[in-house]
Design a protein around this motif. Sequence first.
Motif, mmCIF file in Angstrom:
data_model
loop_
_atom_site.group_PDB
_atom_site.id
_atom_site.type_symbol
_atom_site.label_atom_id
_atom_site.label_comp_id
_atom_site.label_asym_id
_atom_site.label_seq_id
_atom_site.Cartn_x
_atom_site.Cartn_y
_atom_site.Cartn_z
ATOM 1 N N ASN A 147 0.558 2.811 -3.552
ATOM 2 C CA ASN A 147 -0.498 3.712 -3.059
ATOM 3 C C ASN A 147 -0.586 5.013 -3.852
ATOM 4 N N MET A 148 -0.577 4.909 -5.154
ATOM 5 C CA MET A 148 -0.773 6.090 -5.987
ATOM 6 C C MET A 148 -2.164 6.696 -5.773
ATOM 7 N N GLU A 149 -3.121 5.857 -5.395
ATOM 8 C CA GLU A 149 -4.460 6.370 -5.113
ATOM 9 C C GLU A 149 -4.408 7.402 -3.990
ATOM 10 N N GLY A 150 -3.720 7.072 -2.897
ATOM 11 C CA GLY A 150 -3.637 7.985 -1.761
ATOM 12 C C GLY A 150 -2.826 9.225 -2.069
ATOM 13 N N ILE A 151 -1.720 9.055 -2.796
ATOM 14 C CA ILE A 151 -0.874 10.203 -3.154
ATOM 15 C C ILE A 151 -1.640 11.156 -4.068
ATOM 16 N N ALA A 152 -2.353 10.588 -5.049
ATOM 17 C CA ALA A 152 -3.151 11.420 -5.955
ATOM 18 C C ALA A 152 -4.270 12.126 -5.195
#
Length: 297
Positions: A147-152
């Motif tokens: 979930n790098m999308e959410g963290i970013a």
Amino acid sequence: MITRSIYIGNPAYLKLKDEQMCIMEPSSNEMKGKVPVEDLGLLMLDHFQITISHQLIQKMMGNNVVVVSCDNHHLPHGMMLPLYGHTEHSDRVKDQLEASEPLKKQLWKQTIECKIENQKEVLRRLGNYYEPMIDYQNNVKSGDITNMEGIAAQHYWKYLISLDFLRQRFGDSPNQFFNFGYSVLRSIVARAIVETGLLPVLGIFHKNKYNPYCLADDLMEPYRPFVDLLVMDWLTKNPNIEELTKEFKSHILQIATKDVLIESKTRPLLVAVKTTATSLYKCYTGEKRLISYPELI
């Protein structure tokens, strides 16, 4: 061909005459303007006293025009598209249906990497803290399982707007400006998907049974930062306005003609979206391994 985005926010009667959309004033039947249907890409209707002839609707569907209808809050509420927009529709849908899960996970990885790259560039251009976005982008795994999308996104919105800002569909201002812009972008992407001969309901990542535009929601992700830049430009120039004015909507509809860099060429966003959709189909058939996504220029 670069097409036009038309917004109508007053009472009007729209009809077809001589292959053109004629805009009539209902009470006087006075001609207010006309546009060749072949020049139309998007038509936004934002008034309850707009009447449109069925003949004009059929002509627009034949030309892959997306018609967007707004609700009483002046937000896009629905869109009309042709059922198919490509001569090889059934063959292309077959290839789409047969795409493997490992392929779709790799395509989603590419999608998120490009989205984070463009978000990073937005922050950098605005002089905001962007450095952590580099690590988030470099750590995207197949299917974005971490979930790098959410963290970013958490970092992005804090430094784009404010540390206490919550990005929500029905949240406080300035959420409404981003929501409107994304709705317009979604319509443009859905149009390109249909024109390419793919089904917008079959996503590479999104799989909501209530969502008929899962694939549009996938492919629009790397394009969202282009909307963000337009909205931030508006907010900078109009810091005290919270309403979705006609001027704001006109400002956002410029998104279709904004230049982007795609496949090392500068193209209007409307054309770039079609390039993205076409490249996705080529990934399904094995002709390509990478989706063509845009870069900010």
